[in-house]
Motif scaffolding. Structure first.
Motif, PDB file in Angstrom:
ATOM      1  N   GLU A  25      -4.756  15.945  -5.547  1.00 48.26           N
ATOM      2  CA  GLU A  25      -3.887  16.403  -6.629  1.00 48.26           C
ATOM      3  C   GLU A  25      -4.574  16.323  -7.993  1.00 48.26           C
ATOM      4  N   GLY A  26      -5.788  15.768  -8.039  1.00 53.73           N
ATOM      5  CA  GLY A  26      -6.507  15.648  -9.296  1.00 53.73           C
ATOM      6  C   GLY A  26      -6.314  14.323 -10.006  1.00 53.73           C
ATOM      7  N   HIS A  27      -5.640  13.375  -9.353  1.00 53.41           N
ATOM      8  CA  HIS A  27      -5.435  12.054  -9.940  1.00 53.41           C
ATOM      9  C   HIS A  27      -6.564  11.109  -9.510  1.00 53.41           C
ATOM     10  N   SER A  28      -6.652   9.975 -10.170  1.00 52.59           N
ATOM     11  CA  SER A  28      -7.504   8.888  -9.711  1.00 52.59           C
ATOM     12  C   SER A  28      -6.611   7.784  -9.167  1.00 52.59           C
ATOM     13  N   ALA A  29      -7.195   6.910  -8.336  1.00 54.66           N
ATOM     14  CA  ALA A  29      -6.365   5.906  -7.667  1.00 54.66           C
ATOM     15  C   ALA A  29      -7.113   4.600  -7.496  1.00 54.66           C
ATOM     16  N   THR A  30      -6.360   3.503  -7.615  1.00 54.43           N
ATOM     17  CA  THR A  30      -6.814   2.171  -7.248  1.00 54.43           C
ATOM     18  C   THR A  30      -5.903   1.685  -6.130  1.00 54.43           C
ATOM     19  N   VAL A  31      -6.483   1.116  -5.072  1.00 57.54           N
ATOM     20  CA  VAL A  31      -5.709   0.680  -3.913  1.00 57.54           C
ATOM     21  C   VAL A  31      -5.820  -0.834  -3.765  1.00 57.54           C
ATOM     22  N   VAL A  32      -4.680  -1.499  -3.585  1.00 51.53           N
ATOM     23  CA  VAL A  32      -4.639  -2.933  -3.283  1.00 51.53           C
ATOM     24  C   VAL A  32      -3.676  -3.138  -2.121  1.00 51.53           C
ATOM     25  N   HIS A  33      -3.754  -4.326  -1.501  1.00 51.88           N
ATOM     26  CA  HIS A  33      -2.992  -4.547  -0.280  1.00 51.88           C
ATOM     27  C   HIS A  33      -2.050  -5.744  -0.334  1.00 51.88           C
ATOM     28  N   ASP A  34      -1.895  -6.386  -1.494  1.00 48.98           N
ATOM     29  CA  ASP A  34      -0.895  -7.447  -1.620  1.00 48.98           C
ATOM     30  C   ASP A  34      -0.364  -7.485  -3.046  1.00 48.98           C
ATOM     31  N   GLY A  35       0.747  -8.190  -3.235  1.00 53.55           N
ATOM     32  CA  GLY A  35       1.419  -8.161  -4.527  1.00 53.55           C
ATOM     33  C   GLY A  35       0.649  -8.835  -5.643  1.00 53.55           C
ATOM     34  N   ALA A  36      -0.035  -9.925  -5.344  1.00 53.52           N
ATOM     35  CA  ALA A  36      -0.815 -10.602  -6.376  1.00 53.52           C
ATOM     36  C   ALA A  36      -1.940  -9.697  -6.874  1.00 53.52           C
ATOM     37  N   ALA A  37      -2.603  -9.010  -5.940  1.00 51.26           N
ATOM     38  CA  ALA A  37      -3.663  -8.080  -6.327  1.00 51.26           C
ATOM     39  C   ALA A  37      -3.102  -6.916  -7.133  1.00 51.26           C
ATOM     40  N   ALA A  38      -1.869  -6.512  -6.834  1.00 52.78           N
ATOM     41  CA  ALA A  38      -1.244  -5.425  -7.583  1.00 52.78           C
ATOM     42  C   ALA A  38      -1.052  -5.812  -9.051  1.00 52.78           C
ATOM     43  N   LEU A  39      -0.545  -7.012  -9.288  1.00 53.66           N
ATOM     44  CA  LEU A  39      -0.327  -7.454 -10.665  1.00 53.66           C
ATOM     45  C   LEU A  39      -1.653  -7.603 -11.406  1.00 53.66           C
ATOM     46  N   ASP A  40      -2.676  -8.081 -10.719  1.00 54.74           N
ATOM     47  CA  ASP A  40      -3.996  -8.202 -11.340  1.00 54.74           C
ATOM     48  C   ASP A  40      -4.552  -6.820 -11.680  1.00 54.74           C
ATOM     49  N   ALA A  41      -4.369  -5.855 -10.764  1.00 53.64           N
ATOM     50  CA  ALA A  41      -4.874  -4.503 -11.002  1.00 53.64           C
ATOM     51  C   ALA A  41      -4.142  -3.821 -12.161  1.00 53.64           C
ATOM     52  N   VAL A  42      -2.853  -4.114 -12.314  1.00 51.18           N
ATOM     53  CA  VAL A  42      -2.114  -3.559 -13.449  1.00 51.18           C
ATOM     54  C   VAL A  42      -2.725  -4.037 -14.757  1.00 51.18           C
ATOM     55  N   ARG A  43      -3.052  -5.317 -14.834  1.00 51.54           N
ATOM     56  CA  ARG A  43      -3.631  -5.866 -16.061  1.00 51.54           C
ATOM     57  C   ARG A  43      -5.025  -5.306 -16.330  1.00 51.54           C
ATOM     58  N   ARG A  44      -5.786  -5.056 -15.266  1.00 46.76           N
ATOM     59  CA  ARG A  44      -7.169  -4.618 -15.448  1.00 46.76           C
ATOM     60  C   ARG A  44      -7.286  -3.113 -15.650  1.00 46.76           C
ATOM     61  N   HIS A  45      -6.440  -2.333 -14.976  1.00 49.52           N
ATOM     62  CA  HIS A  45      -6.616  -0.878 -14.975  1.00 49.52           C
ATOM     63  C   HIS A  45      -5.581  -0.113 -15.796  1.00 49.52           C
ATOM     64  N   ARG A  46      -4.475  -0.750 -16.149  1.00 55.93           N
ATOM     65  CA  ARG A  46      -3.422  -0.091 -16.940  1.00 55.93           C
ATOM     66  C   ARG A  46      -3.053   1.269 -16.348  1.00 55.93           C
TER      67      ARG A  46
END
Length: 234
Positions: A25-46
């Motif tokens: 679709e032309g988007h970029s993506a970051t993939v994580v597999h647990d909730g703690a990693a999700a919150l960390d990825a939000v802070r790092r990747h916005r």
């Protein structure tokens, strides 16, 4: 406009399928597999949007959604294998902007992602919305061009669903909208089985625009019919 999407999904095959669909679709993506990693990825990747599985390990999807709504202003599309209405409504009450129940088609998921991004203002607005006039009623001002809501002059932060409800109701003050009509504004008429979700949106809006949400004077219930935005204060 391309968006960066965080995919929080513990099923690695499902996560990879979503990632590939996003790239197509032309988007970029970051993939994580647990909730703690999700919150960390939000802070790092916005990210511009979080696709959030409900049944994540470490911190479940509801816990992640609760933290995101407390600390961030990022749209959330919730994925759930649970079809129970109470689970879905809890996710919406915590601030999820939309949800899909498994199994789902990647094509439908991409369509939902486009809709949430558009309604959150994370992609270019439709031409007619970009040129839309500000509407006012009951002390509420909704500016489609800037995607802003004011209540008695103070900014109000709304989820995309809440924004669409206010935009529709402020455009026609005193009109009584049924839940089905409001659902059509937010997610489409084919989602009739989730009409109770509108009650959650109304409850959350009252917390934001009413001095006493238990005794509303702006966003009123018309028993047996639906809701209306009073025009008395406009």
């Amino acid at each position: 406009m391309c968006a960066h999407v965080l995919v929080a999904e513990d099923d690695e095959m499902q996560a990879e399928l979503i990632r590939r669909s996003l790239l197509q679709e032309g988007h970029s993506a970051t993939v994580v597999h647990d909730g703690a990693a999700a919150l960390d990825a939000v802070r790092r990747h916005r990210p511009d949007l979080v696709v959030l599985d409900l049944m994540l390990p470490v911190i479940d999807g509801l816990g992640v959604c609760r933290v995101l709504r407390r600390d961030e202003d990022i749209p959330v599309l919730m994925l759930t294998a649970r079809s129970a209405e109470e689970d879905i409504l809890l996710g919406l009450e915590l601030g999820a902007d939309d949800y899909m129940t498994k199994p789902y088609s990647p094509r439908e998921l991409m369509a939902r992602i486009r809709t949430v991004l558009r309604r959150s203002g994370r992609t270019a607005l439709d031409p007619e919305r970009r040129e839309g006039r500000t509407v006012r009623a009951a002390g509420i001002s909704v500016d489609p061009a800037r995607h802003k809501v004011l209540c008695d002059g103070r900014p109000v932060e709304c989820t995309p669903g809440e924004y669409e409800i206010l935009l529709a109701m402020a455009g026609e003050p005193e009109r009584v909208f049924s839940r089905r009509q409001l659902l059509q504004c937010t997610r489409g008429i084919d989602r009739a089985s989730t009409e109770r979700a509108i009650d959650v949106h109304i409850m959350n809006l009252r917390k934001k625009i009413e001095a006493d949400p238990r005794s509303p004077v702006r966003l009123l219930t018309v028993f047996g019919v639906g809701y209306k935005l009073s025009g008395d204060r406009g």
